[in-house]
Design a protein around this motif. Sequence first.
Motif, PDB file in Angstrom:
ATOM      1  N   VAL A  79       7.455   1.414  -4.872  1.00 24.70           N
ATOM      2  CA  VAL A  79       7.047  -0.003  -4.631  1.00 24.70           C
ATOM      3  C   VAL A  79       6.352  -0.721  -5.713  1.00 24.70           C
ATOM      4  O   VAL A  79       6.625  -1.866  -5.928  1.00 24.70           O
ATOM      5  CB  VAL A  79       5.762   0.210  -3.410  1.00 24.70           C
ATOM      6  N   GLY A 160      -2.071  -6.553   0.170  1.00 24.34           N
ATOM      7  CA  GLY A 160      -0.622  -6.143   0.411  1.00 24.34           C
ATOM      8  C   GLY A 160      -0.232  -5.248   1.784  1.00 24.34           C
ATOM      9  O   GLY A 160      -1.316  -4.755   2.689  1.00 24.34           O
ATOM     10  N   ARG A 161       0.888  -4.789   1.937  1.00 20.08           N
ATOM     11  CA  ARG A 161       1.261  -3.957   2.996  1.00 20.08           C
ATOM     12  C   ARG A 161       0.387  -2.902   3.089  1.00 20.08           C
ATOM     13  O   ARG A 161      -0.075  -2.403   4.130  1.00 20.08           O
ATOM     14  CB  ARG A 161       2.599  -3.738   2.979  1.00 20.08           C
ATOM     15  N   ILE A 162       0.108  -2.205   1.935  1.00 22.12           N
ATOM     16  CA  ILE A 162      -0.385  -0.636   2.189  1.00 22.12           C
ATOM     17  C   ILE A 162      -2.012  -0.996   2.262  1.00 22.12           C
ATOM     18  O   ILE A 162      -2.482  -0.203   3.182  1.00 22.12           O
ATOM     19  CB  ILE A 162      -0.406  -0.051   0.794  1.00 22.12           C
ATOM     20  N   ALA A 163      -2.766  -2.071   1.954  1.00 26.59           N
ATOM     21  CA  ALA A 163      -3.757  -2.308   2.302  1.00 26.59           C
ATOM     22  C   ALA A 163      -3.994  -2.555   3.624  1.00 26.59           C
ATOM     23  O   ALA A 163      -4.991  -2.179   4.308  1.00 26.59           O
ATOM     24  CB  ALA A 163      -4.410  -3.586   1.493  1.00 26.59           C
ATOM     25  N   GLY A 223      -5.589  -1.448  -4.170  1.00 27.48           N
ATOM     26  CA  GLY A 223      -4.203  -1.481  -3.670  1.00 27.48           C
ATOM     27  C   GLY A 223      -3.484  -2.608  -4.060  1.00 27.48           C
ATOM     28  O   GLY A 223      -2.497  -3.365  -3.434  1.00 27.48           O
TER      29      GLY A 223
HETATM   30  C1  GLV Z   1       1.804  -3.316  -2.523  1.00 30.18           C
HETATM   31  O1  GLV Z   1       2.585  -3.797  -3.087  1.00 30.18           O
HETATM   32  C2  GLV Z   1       1.897  -3.310  -1.079  1.00 30.18           C
HETATM   33  O2  GLV Z   1       2.667  -3.500  -0.603  1.00 30.18           O
HETATM   34  O3  GLV Z   1       0.531  -2.954  -0.722  1.00 30.18           O
END
Ligand code: GLV
Length: 337
Positions: A79, A160-163, A223
């Motif tokens: 990622v 982002g997605r992970i957070a 993140g």
């Molecule tokens: C970082 O790029 C994410 O997707 O959290």
Amino acid sequence: SPRKVVVTRQLIEPAQKLLEAASDLELIQWPTDQPCDRSWLLEQAKGASGILLMLSDKCDKELMDAAGDTLKVIASFSVGTDHVDREAIRERKIRLGYTPSALTDAVADLTVMLILMAQRRAGEAMGKVLTGQWPQMPWSPLLMTGPQIRGTTVGFLGFGRIAQATLQRLIPFGISKALYLTSKPGQPAKEDHYGLLKEGSIPVSPASDWKQLAAESDVVVVGCALTPSTRHIVNSEFFHQMKKLAVLVNIARGPVVDTDALVSALETGDIFGAGLDVIENEPNIQADHPLLKQPRCVLLPHVGSANIETREQMAVESVKNLLAGLKGEAMVNEVEP
Ligand code: GLV
Ligand code: GLV
């Protein structure tokens, strides 16, 4: 003549099959699943149209020059893209594929684990058992106590997605509030992957600046992507703002956190603990590293996405990105130029 592609690892079966099924390609592949030699890569890259590489393979001008102007596609098995010279690929109009959606759940799971390990002193506690100190440490009411997760404010540097997937997991633990900081402080997040901003059961709001986030959070989750502007954003000033019972978790890239400042913050009790999956200068971390002398720090060797299903999906998506890039089709995920 068939277009040449270079792949810097052997891949997990379904991905390897997909790659080998692309019969119109000349496939050059490093023979093991261990890191490939840089000199091998530079040599093999000559005349390549596509390169599939890992986050440990630097994708810089040297590599692009070695490939020459045949190079059209980079597919990164990751990622993060801080190992790629983004300006150089933009100039050369090379497409860049990556695998952000494949690993979101795996890294979010690990983030929750690191938060709990840091709060509940799991590394320190297990260290006592492993070194035979349990007999000198009978059960007592305050033995190995740490802060609880219920009722906490969790601050996200990068949202982002992970957070967001991490926040989704934390809400059932009873956290009371979330703050986040993106590249536009005080502004709502661009994307809402899980509907947390619209109908979250807890308040989720943008922090006005890093100071507010540091000062109000009981848990800080790093993140964000590593860029020149995020390098060492968690530094000694940041730690001074943090609460004494707060923990810091970094699942992004090591250099976002100033390691020396973290060691001091743990030593002086500026913060309660830390849970890290990444660190500056990894993997060259020796057993005498000063951070490892801090009992309240849990350090894992960059294994955030390491579940079997995720690594398989990352491999398959990397190959799909490579093949789609060569054909001029849409990738599963492509970095915006
Ligand atoms: C970082 O790029 C994410 O997707 O959290
Ligand atoms: C892991 O750190 C990745 O970028 O995939």
